[in-house]
Design a protein around this motif. Structure first.
Motif, PDB file in Angstrom:
ATOM      1  N   LEU A   1       0.998  -1.200  -0.031  1.00 56.81           N
ATOM      2  CA  LEU A   1      -0.004   0.050   0.277  1.00 56.81           C
ATOM      3  C   LEU A   1       0.979   1.206  -0.027  1.00 56.81           C
ATOM      4  O   LEU A   1       0.457   2.156  -0.576  1.00 56.81           O
ATOM      5  N   THR A   2       1.758   1.291   0.688  1.00 54.66           N
ATOM      6  CA  THR A   2       2.858   2.261   0.860  1.00 54.66           C
ATOM      7  C   THR A   2       3.539   2.515  -0.703  1.00 54.66           C
ATOM      8  O   THR A   2       3.675   3.635  -1.154  1.00 54.66           O
ATOM      9  N   GLY A   3       3.898   1.473  -1.415  1.00 53.63           N
ATOM     10  CA  GLY A   3       4.575   1.553  -2.651  1.00 53.63           C
ATOM     11  C   GLY A   3       3.723   2.203  -3.715  1.00 53.63           C
ATOM     12  O   GLY A   3       3.903   2.733  -4.413  1.00 53.63           O
ATOM     13  N   ILE A   4       2.240   1.894  -3.574  1.00 54.74           N
ATOM     14  CA  ILE A   4       1.479   2.393  -4.542  1.00 54.74           C
ATOM     15  C   ILE A   4       0.723   3.902  -4.075  1.00 54.74           C
ATOM     16  O   ILE A   4      -0.070   4.479  -4.886  1.00 54.74           O
ATOM     17  N   GLY A   5       1.216   4.070  -2.696  1.00 56.50           N
ATOM     18  CA  GLY A   5       0.544   5.630  -2.330  1.00 56.50           C
ATOM     19  C   GLY A   5      -0.932   5.631  -2.057  1.00 56.50           C
ATOM     20  O   GLY A   5      -1.601   6.645  -2.463  1.00 56.50           O
ATOM     21  N   ALA A   6      -1.470   4.426  -1.406  1.00 54.34           N
ATOM     22  CA  ALA A   6      -2.897   4.306  -1.193  1.00 54.34           C
ATOM     23  C   ALA A   6      -3.233   3.958   0.213  1.00 54.34           C
ATOM     24  O   ALA A   6      -2.220   3.104   0.915  1.00 54.34           O
ATOM     25  N   SER A   7      -4.264   4.065   0.715  1.00 53.05           N
ATOM     26  CA  SER A   7      -4.593   3.589   1.881  1.00 53.05           C
ATOM     27  C   SER A   7      -5.395   2.256   1.969  1.00 53.05           C
ATOM     28  O   SER A   7      -5.748   1.971   0.877  1.00 53.05           O
ATOM     29  N   ALA A   8      -5.463   1.569   3.085  1.00 50.06           N
ATOM     30  CA  ALA A   8      -6.140   0.183   3.050  1.00 50.06           C
ATOM     31  C   ALA A   8      -7.637   0.407   2.335  1.00 50.06           C
ATOM     32  O   ALA A   8      -7.979  -0.348   1.624  1.00 50.06           O
ATOM     33  N   LEU A   9      -8.248   1.692   2.752  1.00 45.01           N
ATOM     34  CA  LEU A   9      -9.776   1.858   2.738  1.00 45.01           C
ATOM     35  C   LEU A   9      -9.705   2.231   0.951  1.00 45.01           C
ATOM     36  O   LEU A   9     -10.767   1.673   0.158  1.00 45.01           O
ATOM     37  N   GLN A  10      -8.817   3.104   0.430  1.00 43.85           N
ATOM     38  CA  GLN A  10      -8.841   3.318  -0.975  1.00 43.85           C
ATOM     39  C   GLN A  10      -8.793   1.987  -1.920  1.00 43.85           C
ATOM     40  O   GLN A  10      -9.310   1.929  -2.782  1.00 43.85           O
ATOM     41  N   TYR A  11      -7.575   1.111  -1.355  1.00 46.97           N
ATOM     42  CA  TYR A  11      -7.319   0.032  -2.217  1.00 46.97           C
ATOM     43  C   TYR A  11      -8.438  -0.973  -2.239  1.00 46.97           C
ATOM     44  O   TYR A  11      -8.850  -1.486  -3.068  1.00 46.97           O
ATOM     45  N   GLU A  12      -8.941  -0.987  -0.868  1.00 48.06           N
ATOM     46  CA  GLU A  12     -10.328  -2.042  -0.624  1.00 48.06           C
ATOM     47  C   GLU A  12     -11.368  -1.534  -1.663  1.00 48.06           C
ATOM     48  O   GLU A  12     -12.070  -2.404  -2.446  1.00 48.06           O
ATOM     49  N   ASN A  13     -11.489  -0.280  -1.722  1.00 45.63           N
ATOM     50  CA  ASN A  13     -12.870   0.398  -2.519  1.00 45.63           C
ATOM     51  C   ASN A  13     -12.515   0.142  -3.916  1.00 45.63           C
ATOM     52  O   ASN A  13     -13.371  -0.415  -4.972  1.00 45.63           O
TER      53      ASN A  13
END
Length: 636
Positions: free
Chosen positions: A138-150
């Motif tokens: 997640l850190t590598g793609i610059g996204a939060s867990a919520l953003q990636y889950e969505n």
């Protein structure tokens, strides 16, 4: 259908390319939104795909392919109008599916989202899901867990529109059996070839005939647009040329420092007998000295070393240090023979020195040339590294000429001709400096080289290339010397080629005429005279022209032998079908293992395409005229 199955390898590559598109496209569609209205090339309901958006997504796709294929990536084979059109249709289909998911309120369950994330390769450690690895991802793609889950939820919801359709399709068992029966059938066939070359002798062609034929077929001589290049090559040979030969004193010093490399170590063939008392050792040594030929027999009788006694105590050829504990005993004597008993640990040994291969040292004069070459190569390695660094710098500083770079490095500007977008032209078209067939051909067959040559920087702006790494020890910088437009050469320049083609055409007509007469006679008398040995042919056969194979495998076999004739490239061929073997086990195994598993995938893909086409009809999809220009423009 059978032809499709037989040629499955090529079609599967296309299929995998198409099937690999949706997940990438969904993310592109979702991230970019395709909302800009300028330079539109397609519309889907109220959404747009613009020229810049298409170019951005297509460039990303090419980058993906370049990264995955490495040096094998050939942009001329990938960046084609057909591939661009397929990509645009993939973008449209992705948006249509997304619109359907939104309108029909498709929703991915939380369990599916969790399962997808748990199977994410970047979140695995030792084959299991790792929260630490997931957080790093997640850190590598610059996204939060919520953003990636969505994002996962959105993509899985989109997948629910079409994936169940593809996954639920199963090829009917009767169809699979029919295909399996057809693919496992083998026919026994004899062939008789009438090759063109057998009919060429004696054919005469006048200048008038040749001129008329050339005018009717001149388009077949069209030479595509190509370029001629200047280039600089930095390799080991170029680096060695800039290294001075060391002096004799330096070479002799190197020789002395590496004397062991030029020496052959003394080796001795040794046998031994191991006993537990001095008295027995003395007895054995006495008997061995009296008759050395009995040493092997004595070893078998007396030796306590079970590892060697049955081979006569043989230790093989030894050099100092291999068995250090016996070095003094077996390498001190000057001649072959039997040693006195030697105590080693709690045991006693009697050794036989069977033979001595004396150590030698090659004199300096004998290896001087070899050493000089070796030293120059070592010095050239350092020189190459320095020159490579300088070449990179100079290539960045000099964009308009190769000569300044060559002069600074002491290299030559060389020339090579006949590089087209799709490959290298033969000498007959490109001239004496043609890359094809030359010593440097392998450099210019590299897709990377042709990609650079026809880039905007080189082809349009006339700049040098950067440094191209043909291999870790071979570096190129290239420049277009001149461009040659697509053209048809006059007959005078292709007379030899045109004459050969016309003769071959006439010879083929004679081969076909002769073959057809033989075919008619063979059908009357059922002969096999003149035919080759009978061979088994099936739909898996790959060494026959496709049209001939199709004719053989679809010919009626209710009455045998059955004859067919066919004109193929440079020949006419008659096939005598004289037997059929149904349900051949090795062919059936090939079908079952490699082709049957593909059928559901292929059918699922076709059904998915039809389903998507129906979805497109439900949405307002329009491909605008600008798209045609964008898809067909030449690569730059």
């Amino acid at each position: 259908m059978l032809d499709f199955i037989r040629r499955h390898s090529r079609l599967l590559m296309i299929l995998l390319f198409v099937l690999g598109m949706p997940s990438f496209l969904f993310s592109v569609v979702a991230d970019q939104g395709f909302s800009v209205t300028e330079d539109r090339i397609a519309t889907i309901n109220k959404q747009n795909i613009t020229q810049s958006e298409f170019n951005h997504s297509w460039t990303n796709r090419l980058h993906e392919l370049r990264t995955s294929q490495g040096a094998n990536f050939d942009i001329a084979q990938v960046d084609t109008p057909a591939a661009r059109e397929a990509w645009l249709n993939g973008l449209i289909d992705a948006m249509v599916i997304q619109e359907t998911a939104i309108q029909d309120k498709f929703s991915a369950p939380e369990s599916l989202v969790r399962q997808t994330i748990a199977q994410l390769p970047q979140a695995q450690e030792n084959g299991r899901f790792s929260m630490d690895a997931y957080n790093r991802f997640l850190t590598g793609i610059g996204a939060s867990a919520l953003q990636y889950e969505n994002s996962v939820r959105r993509n899985e919801a989109i997948g629910l529109v079409i994936n169940p359709i593809a996954d639920s399709v199963v090829m009917p068992a009767k169809t699979v059996k029919a295909l399996g029966d057809a693919m496992s059938e083998e026919r026994q066939v004899r062939l008789r070839w009438f090759n063109n070359e057998a009919f060429i002798n004696g054919i005469q062609v006048s200048e008038e005939e040749l001129s008329k034929w050339y005018e009717e077929n001149k388009t077949s001589f069209e030479i595509p647009e190509y370029v001629n290049l200047d280039y600089i090559l930095l390799n080991q040979e170029a680096a060695v040329a800039q290294v001075n030969t060391p002096s004799d004193a330096e070479l002799e010093s190197y020789y002395q420092s590496n004397i062991r490399r030029f020496s052959e170590v003394e080796r001795r063939h040794i046998r031994h007998i191991q006993v537990d008392t001095l008295e027995k050792a003395q007895e054995v040594a006495l008997k061995a000295k009296q008759d050395p030929t009995q040493f092997e027999a004595l070893a078998k009788e007396y030796s306590l070393d079970n590892g060697t006694k049955n081979t006569g105590g043989d230790l093989g050829l030894l050099q100092r240090g291999q068995i250090s504990t016996i070095d003094e005993a077996v390498f001190t004597p000057k001649e072959t023979g039997i040693t006195d008993p030697i105590q080693l640990g709690n045991n006693y040994h009697v050794f036989q020195i069977v033979s001595i291969q004396g150590g030698t040292v090659k004199p300096f004069a004998e290896v001087k040339e070899e050493i000089a070459k070796e030293v120059r190569l070592q010095l050239a390695s350092d020189r190459f590294a320095t020159m490579a660094t300088d070449l990179t710098r100079l290539a960045q500083e000099n964009h308009d000429s190769l000569q300044a770079i060559a002069d600074a490095l002491g290299l030559k500007v060389q020339q090579v001709d006949g590089i087209s977008r799709s490959g290298l032209l033969p000498k007959a078209q490109a001239g004496a400096k043609a890359a094809l067939g030359s010593e440097v051909e392998r450099f210019f067959t590299l897709p990377r080289v042709r990609e650079d040559v026809f880039s905007a920087e080189m082809f349009t702006q006339g700049l040098n290339s950067g440094v191209i790494e043909a291999s870790p020890a071979e570096l190129l910088v290239i420049r277009i010397r001149d461009k040659v437009e697509k053209h048809i050469p006059p007959l005078a320049k292709v007379t030899q080629q045109a004459s050969f083609m016309m003769l071959n055409e006439k010879a083929h007509a004679l081969a076909e005429q002769t073959g057809q007469k033989v075919l008619e006679q063979a059908q009357l008398d059922q002969t096999q005279e003149g035919f080759g040995t009978a061979v088994g042919i099936s739909r898996f056969t790959t060494n026959l022209p496709e049209a001939l194979l199709n004719q053989i495998m679809t010919a009626p076999v209710d009455k045998l032998p059955h004859y067919i004739g066919l004109s193929v490239n440079n020949a006419y061929v008659i096939a005598r079908i004289e037997g059929v073997t149904a349900d051949k086990q090795d062919l059936k195994d090939l079908f079952t293992q490699y082709q049957a598993p593909m059928l559901d995938v292929v059918l699922g893909n076709e059904v998915s395409k039809d389903f998507t086409a129906n979805l497109r009809k439900m949405h307002k999809v329009e491909i605008l005229p600008l798209a045609k220009t964008l898809l067909e423009e030449e690569q730059q």
